[in-house]
Design a protein around this motif. Structure first.
Motif, PDB file in Angstrom:
ATOM      1  N   ASN A 294       0.799  -1.224   0.000  1.00 49.96           N
ATOM      2  CA  ASN A 294       0.000   0.000   0.000  1.00 49.96           C
ATOM      3  C   ASN A 294       0.830   1.272   0.000  1.00 49.96           C
ATOM      4  N   SER A 295       2.117   1.151   0.311  1.00 47.85           N
ATOM      5  CA  SER A 295       2.968   2.336   0.291  1.00 47.85           C
ATOM      6  C   SER A 295       3.818   2.312  -0.961  1.00 47.85           C
ATOM      7  N   PRO A 296       3.556   3.190  -1.914  1.00 41.22           N
ATOM      8  CA  PRO A 296       4.355   3.176  -3.140  1.00 41.22           C
ATOM      9  C   PRO A 296       5.779   3.675  -2.921  1.00 41.22           C
ATOM     10  N   SER A 297       5.996   4.455  -1.853  1.00 39.13           N
ATOM     11  CA  SER A 297       7.337   4.967  -1.623  1.00 39.13           C
ATOM     12  C   SER A 297       7.588   5.154  -0.136  1.00 39.13           C
ATOM     13  N   LEU A 298       8.882   5.157   0.206  1.00 41.36           N
ATOM     14  CA  LEU A 298       9.308   5.312   1.595  1.00 41.36           C
ATOM     15  C   LEU A 298      10.689   5.956   1.601  1.00 41.36           C
ATOM     16  N   SER A 299      10.875   6.947   2.462  1.00 43.09           N
ATOM     17  CA  SER A 299      12.184   7.586   2.619  1.00 43.09           C
ATOM     18  C   SER A 299      12.652   7.418   4.048  1.00 43.09           C
ATOM     19  N   VAL A 300      13.918   7.047   4.187  1.00 41.23           N
ATOM     20  CA  VAL A 300      14.481   6.771   5.514  1.00 41.23           C
ATOM     21  C   VAL A 300      15.886   7.350   5.569  1.00 41.23           C
ATOM     22  N   GLN A 301      16.269   7.840   6.727  1.00 38.68           N
ATOM     23  CA  GLN A 301      17.632   8.320   6.917  1.00 38.68           C
ATOM     24  C   GLN A 301      18.597   7.141   7.040  1.00 38.68           C
ATOM     25  N   GLU A 302      19.776   7.332   6.506  1.00 37.40           N
ATOM     26  CA  GLU A 302      20.817   6.315   6.624  1.00 37.40           C
ATOM     27  C   GLU A 302      21.040   5.950   8.091  1.00 37.40           C
TER      28      GLU A 302
ATOM     29  N   GLN B 298      21.096   1.539   4.461  1.00 33.43           N
ATOM     30  CA  GLN B 298      22.260   2.111   3.789  1.00 33.43           C
ATOM     31  C   GLN B 298      21.815   2.715   2.453  1.00 33.43           C
ATOM     32  N   PRO B 299      22.535   3.708   1.974  1.00 35.13           N
ATOM     33  CA  PRO B 299      22.141   4.316   0.681  1.00 35.13           C
ATOM     34  C   PRO B 299      22.014   3.299  -0.451  1.00 35.13           C
ATOM     35  N   GLY B 300      22.848   2.273  -0.430  1.00 33.81           N
ATOM     36  CA  GLY B 300      22.778   1.222  -1.455  1.00 33.81           C
ATOM     37  C   GLY B 300      21.517   0.395  -1.400  1.00 33.81           C
ATOM     38  N   ASP B 301      20.754   0.548  -0.330  1.00 33.82           N
ATOM     39  CA  ASP B 301      19.472  -0.163  -0.233  1.00 33.82           C
ATOM     40  C   ASP B 301      18.379   0.537  -1.027  1.00 33.82           C
ATOM     41  N   SER B 302      18.650   1.713  -1.514  1.00 37.91           N
ATOM     42  CA  SER B 302      17.654   2.453  -2.296  1.00 37.91           C
ATOM     43  C   SER B 302      17.311   1.662  -3.558  1.00 37.91           C
ATOM     44  N   ALA B 303      16.069   1.263  -3.652  1.00 38.15           N
ATOM     45  CA  ALA B 303      15.617   0.397  -4.748  1.00 38.15           C
ATOM     46  C   ALA B 303      14.107   0.234  -4.611  1.00 38.15           C
ATOM     47  N   VAL B 304      13.527  -0.497  -5.540  1.00 41.99           N
ATOM     48  CA  VAL B 304      12.117  -0.877  -5.414  1.00 41.99           C
ATOM     49  C   VAL B 304      12.074  -2.287  -4.843  1.00 41.99           C
ATOM     50  N   TYR B 305      11.253  -2.482  -3.832  1.00 44.84           N
ATOM     51  CA  TYR B 305      11.128  -3.772  -3.174  1.00 44.84           C
ATOM     52  C   TYR B 305       9.749  -4.361  -3.476  1.00 44.84           C
ATOM     53  N   PHE B 306       9.765  -5.584  -3.977  1.00 43.27           N
ATOM     54  CA  PHE B 306       8.527  -6.301  -4.260  1.00 43.27           C
ATOM     55  C   PHE B 306       8.380  -7.453  -3.279  1.00 43.27           C
ATOM     56  N   CYS B 307       7.206  -7.601  -2.710  1.00 44.76           N
ATOM     57  CA  CYS B 307       6.922  -8.826  -1.991  1.00 44.76           C
ATOM     58  C   CYS B 307       6.191  -9.760  -2.944  1.00 44.76           C
ATOM     59  N   ALA B 308       6.249 -11.031  -2.659  1.00 46.21           N
ATOM     60  CA  ALA B 308       5.590 -12.028  -3.484  1.00 46.21           C
ATOM     61  C   ALA B 308       5.111 -13.156  -2.581  1.00 46.21           C
TER      62      ALA B 308
ATOM     63  N   HIS C 121      -0.214 -10.523   6.869  1.00 45.66           N
ATOM     64  CA  HIS C 121       0.689  -9.382   6.738  1.00 45.66           C
ATOM     65  C   HIS C 121       2.136  -9.833   6.790  1.00 45.66           C
ATOM     66  N   LEU C 122       2.911  -9.235   5.927  1.00 41.86           N
ATOM     67  CA  LEU C 122       4.326  -9.544   5.792  1.00 41.86           C
ATOM     68  C   LEU C 122       5.083  -8.231   5.870  1.00 41.86           C
ATOM     69  N   SER C 123       6.227  -8.235   6.548  1.00 42.84           N
ATOM     70  CA  SER C 123       7.016  -7.012   6.559  1.00 42.84           C
ATOM     71  C   SER C 123       8.491  -7.344   6.417  1.00 42.84           C
ATOM     72  N   LEU C 124       9.208  -6.403   5.863  1.00 40.76           N
ATOM     73  CA  LEU C 124      10.657  -6.508   5.703  1.00 40.76           C
ATOM     74  C   LEU C 124      11.293  -5.372   6.490  1.00 40.76           C
TER      75      LEU C 124
ATOM     76  N   LEU D 267       9.173  -2.162   5.368  1.00 46.38           N
ATOM     77  CA  LEU D 267       8.321  -2.250   4.186  1.00 46.38           C
ATOM     78  C   LEU D 267       7.228  -3.278   4.460  1.00 46.38           C
ATOM     79  N   ASN D 268       6.024  -2.926   4.085  1.00 47.54           N
ATOM     80  CA  ASN D 268       4.869  -3.747   4.427  1.00 47.54           C
ATOM     81  C   ASN D 268       4.189  -4.351   3.213  1.00 47.54           C
ATOM     82  N   CYS D 269       3.526  -5.470   3.456  1.00 44.97           N
ATOM     83  CA  CYS D 269       2.877  -6.209   2.385  1.00 44.97           C
ATOM     84  C   CYS D 269       1.682  -6.938   2.991  1.00 44.97           C
ATOM     85  N   ASP D 270       0.551  -6.874   2.328  1.00 47.32           N
ATOM     86  CA  ASP D 270      -0.640  -7.586   2.772  1.00 47.32           C
ATOM     87  C   ASP D 270      -1.092  -8.548   1.689  1.00 47.32           C
TER      88      ASP D 270
END
Lengths: 110, 116
Positions: free
Chosen positions: A7-15, A81-91, A72-75, A21-24
């Motif tokens: 349900n959250s298309p985007s998320l910003s977090v400080q290093e 870390q900055p290198g974690d910046s990406a799109v995350y898909f649950c399946a 419900h599933l969460s990661l 990240l959530n998934c239903d």
């Protein structure tokens, strides 16, 4: 009919902070769940998985939690870390059927 | 070890034109998947091959889409004729295991198709 939802298309977090990240999902019969990570112009890469008989699986900075009663599933990524910046898909899947969520774009701010 | 190779990486065509995508899986991988990923959505399975046999093509729109994996290695996915709604990223993935599992699937970079 979207069987797996993020349900959250985007998320910003400080290093250094935690990213959550959530998934239903709707089908209580799903027996395995995964998270994939996708960088721009690349295909998704497998990150971490969990079977329905567990409620937690940890791999380094990444932990996946499964709450079957809430479907419900969460990661959790700690520390982010900055290198974690990406799109995350649950399946989620059962047998030969599996479904991806719509993805959450994570930005880790240095 | 080389990953899954897809070509072309980008393709722009006009509607009603044909288009073909090519995938070379990781060497030795028996199972090959084609997915379509629409903008803002997750990948959706189109077809799965075990060696040269299409074992799951239930989500492939057969009126305009076709696929083949003649020698159980490379695969092509074709759309003829293309429609505006076919604009998407087409992903190929391969797995060393027979049967369906999201585990051990290795994805290629995808082909971004734009139909104008």
């Amino acid at each position: 009919d979207q069987q797996v939802k993020q349900n959250s298309p985007s998320l910003s977090v400080q290093e250094g902070r935690i990213s959550i990240l959530n998934c239903d999902y709707t089908n209580s019969m799903f027996d395995y769940f995964l998270w994939y990570k996708k960088y721009p112009a690349e295909g998704p890469t497998f990150l971490i998985s969990i079977s329905s008989i567990k409620d937690k699986n940890e791999d380094g900075r990444f932990t996946v939690f499964l709450n079957k009663s809430a479907k419900h599933l969460s990661l959790h990524i700690v520390p982010s870390q900055p290198g974690d910046s990406a799109v995350y898909f649950c399946a989620a899947g059962i047998g030969n059927q599996f479904y991806f969520g719509t993805g959450t774009s994570l930005t880790v701010i240095p | 070890e080389a990953g899954v190779v897809q070509s072309p990486r980008y393709k722009i065509i006009e509607k009603k034109q044909p288009v073909a995508f090519w995938c070379n899986p990781i060497s030795g991988h028996n199972t090959l998947y084609w997915y379509r990923q629409n903008l803002g959505q997750g990948p959706e399975l189109l077809i799965r091959y075990e060696n040269e046999e299409a074992v799951d093509d239930s989500q492939l729109p057969k009126d305009r889409f076709s696929a083949e994996r003649l020698k159980g290695v490379d695969s092509t996915l074709k759309i003829q004729p293309a429609e505006l709604g076919d604009s998407a990223v087409y992903l190929c993935a391969s797995s060393p295991y027979l049967g369906t599992s999201l585990l051990e699937q290795y994805f290629g970079p995808g082909t971004r198709l734009t139909v104008t």
